[in-house]
Design an enzyme around this catalytic site. Sequence first.
Site, PDB file in Angstrom:
ATOM      1  N   GLU A 114      -5.587  -0.627  -7.758  1.00 18.80           N
ATOM      2  CA  GLU A 114      -4.653   0.429  -8.157  1.00 18.80           C
ATOM      3  C   GLU A 114      -3.472  -0.267  -8.844  1.00 18.80           C
ATOM      4  OE1 GLU A 114      -3.605   4.482  -5.647  1.00 18.80           O
ATOM      5  OE2 GLU A 114      -3.465   2.579  -4.622  1.00 18.80           O
TER       6      GLU A 114
ATOM      7  N   SER B 254       0.823  -1.211   0.000  1.00 14.76           N
ATOM      8  CA  SER B 254       0.000   0.000   0.000  1.00 14.76           C
ATOM      9  C   SER B 254       0.857   1.260   0.000  1.00 14.76           C
ATOM     10  CB  SER B 254      -0.939  -0.011   1.212  1.00 14.76           C
ATOM     11  OG  SER B 254      -0.204  -0.298   2.382  1.00 14.76           O
TER      12      SER B 254
ATOM     13  N   HIS C 281      -2.469  -3.097  -6.251  1.00 13.10           N
ATOM     14  CA  HIS C 281      -2.941  -2.775  -4.898  1.00 13.10           C
ATOM     15  C   HIS C 281      -4.459  -2.962  -4.801  1.00 13.10           C
ATOM     16  CE1 HIS C 281      -3.544   0.473  -1.577  1.00 13.10           C
ATOM     17  NE2 HIS C 281      -3.461  -0.739  -1.060  1.00 13.10           N
TER      18      HIS C 281
ATOM     19  N   ASN D 247      -3.495   6.051  -0.740  1.00 11.95           N
ATOM     20  CA  ASN D 247      -3.014   6.356   0.610  1.00 11.95           C
ATOM     21  C   ASN D 247      -2.425   7.751   0.749  1.00 11.95           C
ATOM     22  OD1 ASN D 247      -3.733   4.133   2.215  1.00 11.95           O
ATOM     23  ND2 ASN D 247      -2.266   2.895   1.099  1.00 11.95           N
TER      24      ASN D 247
END
Length: 278
Positions: free
Chosen positions: A148, A115, A136, A186
């Site tokens: 992702e 992540s 991800h 993130n």
Amino acid sequence: MHFGVIGAGQMGGGIAQVAAQSGFDVTVQDVQQEFLDRGRATIQKSLSKLHEKGRLSSTPDEILGRIRFTTELTAFAGCDLVVEAIVENQQVKAGLFRQLGEVVKPDGILASNTSSIPITSLATASGRPERFIGMHFMNPVPLMQLVEVIRGYQTSDATAQFVTETAERMGKTPLSCNDFPGFVSNRILMPMLNEAIQCVMEGVAEPEAIDGIMKLGMNHPMGPLTLADFIGLDTCLSIMEVLHRGLGDDKYRPSPLLRKMVQAGLLGRKSGQGFYRY
């Protein structure tokens, strides 16, 4: 297609389940048999729930029959794509990819579900940077739509295309981004959670009020503190540290309260207590 997953935990188990639901032959590896047994039980439970709701095209037994569980890395030799979903630690991941680079057939693609750890550095460790990518998935994997897709500095177009098409075959929506700290998800999410924690520390409001304001005012399905507890405060802290180190801007500095709670072992849902009791 032969699909490999490393790590039978929450993320790895979910990725393996969705791959098997999509008709792939799946091999799941973990370091101990008990982790594999736990992973299998979680997948079984998840498939039963989906089956009851009429969301599966085959039976849970058929889907589970496509998954092989092993403690041996050599089982990945013939895999077309191997996704790593182990502990969020750069040294451990790099060491694993050095081994995988030797084991997996030369045209096999290696992917990380990290992540926040730089894809380019893991790609270098693998010895096959053109055939390396970030994939991800979001938690819980069987229910969340997004993957992702993160290209490293040397990821080839063919690799990106193969992984994008694979994600689509898994019923996901792949969206691509480049290899910057925290990627997109993130980099935007974690500072928001960190800011909510800072609000608790400064006494701006009680946790319930902070979560309620974000749910009712911003239409978020889950408040930021509940989400931080769900993700794990130790994971939130390590991602904030990656952002702070990688981008060098003080706006990514982890909240002192977040640091203190992790030191106290209050990690959220997994430890039974974070901002709330579980």
